[in-house]
Design a protein around this motif. Sequence first.
Motif, PDB file in Angstrom:
ATOM      1  N   LEU A 195      47.379  40.543  51.220  1.00 29.11           N
ATOM      2  CA  LEU A 195      46.344  39.753  51.940  1.00 29.11           C
ATOM      3  C   LEU A 195      46.858  40.002  53.327  1.00 29.11           C
ATOM      4  O   LEU A 195      45.715  40.056  54.096  1.00 29.11           O
ATOM      5  CB  LEU A 195      46.325  38.246  51.469  1.00 29.11           C
ATOM      6  CG  LEU A 195      45.417  37.312  51.774  1.00 29.11           C
ATOM      7  CD1 LEU A 195      44.316  38.110  51.532  1.00 29.11           C
ATOM      8  CD2 LEU A 195      45.660  36.195  51.401  1.00 29.11           C
ATOM      9  N   LEU A 196      47.896  40.149  53.888  1.00 25.72           N
ATOM     10  CA  LEU A 196      48.047  40.370  55.197  1.00 25.72           C
ATOM     11  C   LEU A 196      47.611  41.796  55.773  1.00 25.72           C
ATOM     12  O   LEU A 196      47.142  41.544  56.972  1.00 25.72           O
ATOM     13  CB  LEU A 196      49.594  40.259  55.392  1.00 25.72           C
ATOM     14  CG  LEU A 196      50.343  38.845  55.718  1.00 25.72           C
ATOM     15  CD1 LEU A 196      51.788  38.931  55.933  1.00 25.72           C
ATOM     16  CD2 LEU A 196      49.765  38.177  56.805  1.00 25.72           C
TER      17      LEU A 196
ATOM     18  N   ALA B 171      45.606  44.746  38.413  1.00 28.15           N
ATOM     19  CA  ALA B 171      45.343  45.174  39.827  1.00 28.15           C
ATOM     20  C   ALA B 171      43.809  44.866  40.156  1.00 28.15           C
ATOM     21  O   ALA B 171      43.489  44.223  41.383  1.00 28.15           O
ATOM     22  CB  ALA B 171      45.371  46.755  39.760  1.00 28.15           C
ATOM     23  N   PRO B 172      42.676  44.923  39.403  1.00 29.82           N
ATOM     24  CA  PRO B 172      41.352  44.907  39.648  1.00 29.82           C
ATOM     25  C   PRO B 172      41.233  43.265  40.008  1.00 29.82           C
ATOM     26  O   PRO B 172      40.470  42.761  41.047  1.00 29.82           O
ATOM     27  CB  PRO B 172      40.538  45.101  38.588  1.00 29.82           C
ATOM     28  CG  PRO B 172      41.297  46.008  37.726  1.00 29.82           C
ATOM     29  CD  PRO B 172      42.804  45.826  38.141  1.00 29.82           C
TER      30      PRO B 172
ATOM     31  N   LEU C 289      40.981  38.561  43.471  1.00 28.04           N
ATOM     32  CA  LEU C 289      41.524  37.257  44.340  1.00 28.04           C
ATOM     33  C   LEU C 289      41.412  37.214  45.814  1.00 28.04           C
ATOM     34  O   LEU C 289      41.194  36.389  46.490  1.00 28.04           O
ATOM     35  CB  LEU C 289      42.798  36.860  43.517  1.00 28.04           C
ATOM     36  CG  LEU C 289      43.385  35.577  43.984  1.00 28.04           C
ATOM     37  CD1 LEU C 289      42.438  34.375  43.715  1.00 28.04           C
ATOM     38  CD2 LEU C 289      44.688  35.442  43.259  1.00 28.04           C
ATOM     39  N   ILE C 290      41.918  38.642  46.050  1.00 30.85           N
ATOM     40  CA  ILE C 290      42.044  38.735  47.566  1.00 30.85           C
ATOM     41  C   ILE C 290      40.499  38.541  48.244  1.00 30.85           C
ATOM     42  O   ILE C 290      40.502  37.912  49.378  1.00 30.85           O
ATOM     43  CB  ILE C 290      42.563  40.132  47.918  1.00 30.85           C
ATOM     44  CG1 ILE C 290      44.171  40.221  47.685  1.00 30.85           C
ATOM     45  CG2 ILE C 290      42.221  40.473  49.477  1.00 30.85           C
ATOM     46  CD1 ILE C 290      44.666  41.417  47.695  1.00 30.85           C
ATOM     47  N   GLU C 291      39.553  39.126  47.520  1.00 33.05           N
ATOM     48  CA  GLU C 291      38.394  38.908  48.208  1.00 33.05           C
ATOM     49  C   GLU C 291      37.945  37.510  48.294  1.00 33.05           C
ATOM     50  O   GLU C 291      37.287  36.952  48.988  1.00 33.05           O
ATOM     51  CB  GLU C 291      37.456  39.877  47.362  1.00 33.05           C
ATOM     52  CG  GLU C 291      37.490  41.199  47.280  1.00 33.05           C
ATOM     53  CD  GLU C 291      36.389  42.173  47.030  1.00 33.05           C
ATOM     54  OE1 GLU C 291      35.318  41.547  46.229  1.00 33.05           O
ATOM     55  OE2 GLU C 291      36.661  43.155  46.472  1.00 33.05           O
TER      56      GLU C 291
ATOM     57  N   ASP D 255      36.951  35.487  51.291  1.00 36.46           N
ATOM     58  CA  ASP D 255      35.539  34.566  51.443  1.00 36.46           C
ATOM     59  C   ASP D 255      35.400  33.213  51.713  1.00 36.46           C
ATOM     60  O   ASP D 255      34.709  32.705  52.634  1.00 36.46           O
ATOM     61  CB  ASP D 255      34.568  34.811  50.118  1.00 36.46           C
ATOM     62  CG  ASP D 255      34.284  36.318  50.003  1.00 36.46           C
ATOM     63  OD1 ASP D 255      34.321  37.112  50.900  1.00 36.46           O
ATOM     64  OD2 ASP D 255      33.809  36.780  48.683  1.00 36.46           O
ATOM     65  N   ILE D 256      36.449  32.486  50.995  1.00 36.68           N
ATOM     66  CA  ILE D 256      36.719  31.196  51.149  1.00 36.68           C
ATOM     67  C   ILE D 256      37.115  30.871  52.725  1.00 36.68           C
ATOM     68  O   ILE D 256      36.517  30.029  53.195  1.00 36.68           O
ATOM     69  CB  ILE D 256      37.715  30.506  50.164  1.00 36.68           C
ATOM     70  CG1 ILE D 256      37.202  30.677  48.795  1.00 36.68           C
ATOM     71  CG2 ILE D 256      37.928  29.145  50.675  1.00 36.68           C
ATOM     72  CD1 ILE D 256      38.062  30.135  47.854  1.00 36.68           C
TER      73      ILE D 256
END
Length: 412
Positions: A57-58, A388-389, A394-396, A400-401
């Motif tokens: 995420l970083l 992985a997908p 989850l990163i997206e 978005d949040i």
Amino acid sequence: MSKPRSLSLAAYRVLSWGMRNGVAPQSKMPRPEGELVWIQVATPDRLRAVTDFCRRLLQVRANLNFLLTVPPDEDLSNWPDCKFPLINLPQEQSGAAREFVEYWRPNMGVWVGGDLMPNIITRADEQAIPLVLFDAQFSVTLSRNARWLPDITRVTFDCFRKILTPSAQTARQIRRLGIQSGKVAESPPLRISPDPRPWPEDELIETTHTLAGRPVWLAAWVQDKEFISVLTAHRQALRMLHRLVLVLHVADEPEVMPLRRRLESMDLRCVNWDEGDLIEDTTQVVLTSDPENLGLWHRMAAVTFMGSSLERGAGGQDPSEAIALGSAIMFGPYVHRHQEFYSSLQQVNAAKEVKTATELGDAVVQLLAPDHAADMALAGWKLLTEGAPQADALIELVQDILDQRSADHAGT
């Protein structure tokens, strides 16, 4: 602050009021400036996957800060090392939960696993902190004197904007509470993303040429209490595979020299890879203690025994790197730090548990049979990469949040 969403919740807060274990853990460090994502990790075996998720995420949100928390009564010394701040949550008491949320003011929260705590979750929701539940379990922790109250479980789950669970049964249980169906979805557990460091091609070619087609097995992160079991297993396997090579990675570097003397007394011909010794046709054991070398030997060995698991105490090692580099896995019975992952590997026949030196020796011979290790390694790879997908999704979702919350605050 909004009103409690049910009489049960209001009663629950009164019954669970108190400040035992209040804000002491978090008051020892300041809240970082900027965006903060709070991630609750229910069990130690999930921590490495969570920290890997934070690392990824970083890469797309460089200035993000993280606060990782664990259940209130967990001993942090028993958890794996973590590069991000890691503290205990306060006890499931209303005052302590309110103080935690007001102190840290996270921009969003991600709860990974079960043991949901109604006070802190509902307090965060009432402060308009977006919450996501990942790897959801049907498990809510209630204070003893409030377990008779109805509706608390539903109220707790309803605080999350999205609920992702690896179990179809759990998804059905959550929906039956009256949770909106669109909130709940099935998704594999969060796992470490396989991203092994590349190894120099010339060294791979040279080492392959040196081994000249000899069968190789690796024992990684071996503790001193496990040496005799691993060496006994190797001598046993040598009776069937005469050219077999054991690469023995020693968990504690000062143990290498005493171990070398022990090998010499056992008439096992060994070299120390870290000191530049050359592997010869008669070499039976290759010693190393440098973790960096595992990147080479996981590639060379068809089978890896994950040490720190045959004797009580160490709690096992994460096998993700070995699996990512194509090695079949063996392990001992004491892997509580990563129990869930090892259990998943066993379910798809990607790992084999051994309890004794004899079982380990038999397993080495069995798994080095043609195609056996390859089939296990492929099964492990499929399990490791299946999430992985979902991790990308989850990163997206987190992105978005955070973007939406930032936009909402900018407009006020």
